[in-house]
Design a protein around this motif. Structure first.
Motif, PDB file in Angstrom:
ATOM      1  N   ASN A   1       0.652  -1.254   0.115  1.00 51.65           N
ATOM      2  CA  ASN A   1      -0.039  -0.071   0.045  1.00 51.65           C
ATOM      3  C   ASN A   1       0.884   1.195   0.041  1.00 51.65           C
ATOM      4  O   ASN A   1       0.337   2.523  -0.143  1.00 51.65           O
ATOM      5  N   TYR A   2       1.940   1.308   0.511  1.00 50.41           N
ATOM      6  CA  TYR A   2       2.963   2.351   0.460  1.00 50.41           C
ATOM      7  C   TYR A   2       2.205   3.639   0.940  1.00 50.41           C
ATOM      8  O   TYR A   2       1.866   4.482   0.386  1.00 50.41           O
ATOM      9  N   GLU A   3       1.853   3.530   2.361  1.00 46.29           N
ATOM     10  CA  GLU A   3       1.248   4.732   2.910  1.00 46.29           C
ATOM     11  C   GLU A   3       1.948   5.638   3.708  1.00 46.29           C
ATOM     12  O   GLU A   3       1.369   6.408   4.708  1.00 46.29           O
ATOM     13  N   GLY A   4       3.297   5.717   3.291  1.00 47.21           N
ATOM     14  CA  GLY A   4       4.104   6.764   4.327  1.00 47.21           C
ATOM     15  C   GLY A   4       4.275   8.093   3.429  1.00 47.21           C
ATOM     16  O   GLY A   4       3.656   8.167   2.460  1.00 47.21           O
ATOM     17  N   VAL A   5       5.062   8.794   3.740  1.00 48.69           N
ATOM     18  CA  VAL A   5       5.358  10.150   3.174  1.00 48.69           C
ATOM     19  C   VAL A   5       5.936   9.718   1.599  1.00 48.69           C
ATOM     20  O   VAL A   5       6.962   8.946   1.618  1.00 48.69           O
ATOM     21  N   ASP A   6       5.328  10.481   0.678  1.00 52.83           N
ATOM     22  CA  ASP A   6       5.642  10.273  -0.727  1.00 52.83           C
ATOM     23  C   ASP A   6       6.950  10.858  -1.116  1.00 52.83           C
ATOM     24  O   ASP A   6       6.905  12.240  -1.158  1.00 52.83           O
ATOM     25  N   THR A   7       8.065  10.362  -1.245  1.00 47.18           N
ATOM     26  CA  THR A   7       9.472  11.227  -1.327  1.00 47.18           C
ATOM     27  C   THR A   7       9.904  11.207  -2.830  1.00 47.18           C
ATOM     28  O   THR A   7      11.008  11.578  -3.091  1.00 47.18           O
ATOM     29  N   ILE A   8       9.070  10.503  -3.674  1.00 44.46           N
ATOM     30  CA  ILE A   8       9.368  10.482  -5.059  1.00 44.46           C
ATOM     31  C   ILE A   8       8.871  11.649  -5.877  1.00 44.46           C
ATOM     32  O   ILE A   8       9.493  11.875  -7.111  1.00 44.46           O
ATOM     33  N   ARG A   9       7.839  12.178  -5.519  1.00 43.10           N
ATOM     34  CA  ARG A   9       6.986  13.027  -6.572  1.00 43.10           C
ATOM     35  C   ARG A   9       8.008  14.257  -6.829  1.00 43.10           C
ATOM     36  O   ARG A   9       7.812  14.768  -8.006  1.00 43.10           O
ATOM     37  N   HIS A  10       8.618  14.780  -5.783  1.00 46.18           N
ATOM     38  CA  HIS A  10       9.333  15.896  -6.132  1.00 46.18           C
ATOM     39  C   HIS A  10      10.960  15.603  -6.174  1.00 46.18           C
ATOM     40  O   HIS A  10      11.859  16.264  -6.046  1.00 46.18           O
ATOM     41  N   ASN A  11      11.258  14.491  -6.756  1.00 45.92           N
ATOM     42  CA  ASN A  11      12.439  13.925  -6.919  1.00 45.92           C
ATOM     43  C   ASN A  11      12.483  13.350  -8.356  1.00 45.92           C
ATOM     44  O   ASN A  11      13.279  12.107  -8.563  1.00 45.92           O
ATOM     45  N   ALA A  12      11.866  13.859  -9.344  1.00 49.20           N
ATOM     46  CA  ALA A  12      11.885  13.383 -10.723  1.00 49.20           C
ATOM     47  C   ALA A  12      11.340  11.815 -10.726  1.00 49.20           C
ATOM     48  O   ALA A  12      11.784  11.051 -11.399  1.00 49.20           O
ATOM     49  N   GLY A  13      10.599  11.553  -9.981  1.00 48.98           N
ATOM     50  CA  GLY A  13      10.229   9.836  -9.947  1.00 48.98           C
ATOM     51  C   GLY A  13      11.153   9.184  -9.374  1.00 48.98           C
ATOM     52  O   GLY A  13      10.817   7.759  -9.313  1.00 48.98           O
ATOM     53  N   LYS A  14      12.557   9.346  -8.789  1.00 44.50           N
ATOM     54  CA  LYS A  14      13.222   8.403  -8.341  1.00 44.50           C
ATOM     55  C   LYS A  14      13.169   8.207  -6.879  1.00 44.50           C
ATOM     56  O   LYS A  14      12.980   9.277  -6.089  1.00 44.50           O
ATOM     57  N   PHE A  15      13.454   7.120  -6.533  1.00 40.73           N
ATOM     58  CA  PHE A  15      13.350   6.690  -4.971  1.00 40.73           C
ATOM     59  C   PHE A  15      14.836   6.293  -4.530  1.00 40.73           C
ATOM     60  O   PHE A  15      15.453   5.642  -5.292  1.00 40.73           O
TER      61      PHE A  15
END
Length: 277
Positions: free
Chosen positions: A213-227
């Motif tokens: 589900n990945y229900e944590g803070v989304d850190t890829i949206r503002h990082n060019a889609g990279k994790f």
């Protein structure tokens, strides 16, 4: 005097050679390779700045809400035990509560990085002002879960409680307390849900997630889609800042019970039950 038309000299008529054209093209390619990443970085920074401004507005709205509601944080979804209705996802959820139904405030809840349909962790979605598609998550497990689903969770011997309403003044360190941040919806793409809630038990963003589900803070949206990347985060004292993945999310789902699920819990749990980890 008779006009005399002079023929241009051979040197004047000579065009570019193939080698000269290739050199020019190579120079343009090099300049593009240098400038495009810089421009992309500048665009990402502008989007992050817009997102930080949104979160500042949202934390301010929340402070006003708690001031007017006996210090209680708003309920994530629904208001009364056993009376939740699907329509709550449209009109009876935390964002609708803190903006008081003022539609001119809705733009504060629209992340500028979600201006078109985007795909994150296999889920394709577009923004909407509702609990499922708002794209900003609320720390609902700790601050005010859905009233008909309170819960407790024991992680490596520490017991954590999810309550219906939490008082703002009860937070041990408001400067550390996560309230809002980027959040992606839960799958599937055919029916993405719950982008309005950050659910700490399932908050690991590392693949594979134990729940998917990945229900944590989304850190890829503002990082060019990279994790891994960074995310704008709003805190209980109303300050906002960019946080790296390693400094906000647990590396494994706390639901697993592993001691690693306690990492960064100090930013989620207002009582910091497991101390500062």
């Amino acid at each position: 005097m008779k006009n005399i038309c002079l023929e241009p000299s051979p040197a004047r008529c000579r065009g570019f050679t193939l080698i000269e054209l290739l050199v020019v093209i190579a120079i343009i390619a090099v300049l593009a390779s240098i400038l495009l990443p810089v421009l992309a970085s500048a665009q990402r920074q502008a989007l992050r700045a817009g997102c930080l401004n949104n979160l500042k507005q949202m934390t301010t709205y929340t402070q006003i809400y708690t001031d007017e509601n006996n210090d209680y944080f708003p309920t994530a979804l629904g208001t009364t035990y056993g009376q939740w209705d699907p329509l709550d996802e449209q009109s009876n959820w935390w964002a609708a509560a803190i903006c008081g139904g003022q539609t001119n405030y809705y733009k504060s809840f629209h992340c500028p990085a979600v201006n078109t349909s985007i795909t994150e962790n296999g889920v394709t979605w577009s923004w909407g002002f509702n609990f499922n598609l708002v794209g900003y998550g609320y720390n609902s497990f700790f601050l005010s879960c859905t009233p008909n689903a309170p819960a407790t969770l024991t992680v490596s011997g520490y017991k954590f409680a999810s309550v219906a309403n939490f008082k703002r003044s009860t937070a041990r360190h408001p400067v550390d307390l996560l309230v809002f941040a980027d959040k992606q919806p839960k799958p599937p793409s055919s029916n993405p849900t719950a982008s309005g809630t950050l659910w700490w038990p399932h908050a690991s963003m590392h693949a594979p997630s134990s729940t998917g589900n990945y229900e944590g803070v989304d850190t890829i949206r503002h990082n060019a889609g990279k994790f891994p990347g960074v995310s704008p985060v709003g805190f209980s004292d109303c300050h906002v800042e960019l946080r790296r993945e390693a400094n906000i999310n647990p590396p494994v789902d706390p639901q697993s019970g592993s001691y690693q699920g306690l990492i960064n819990s100090q930013y989620w749990d207002p009582l910091q039950s497991a101390g500062q980890r």
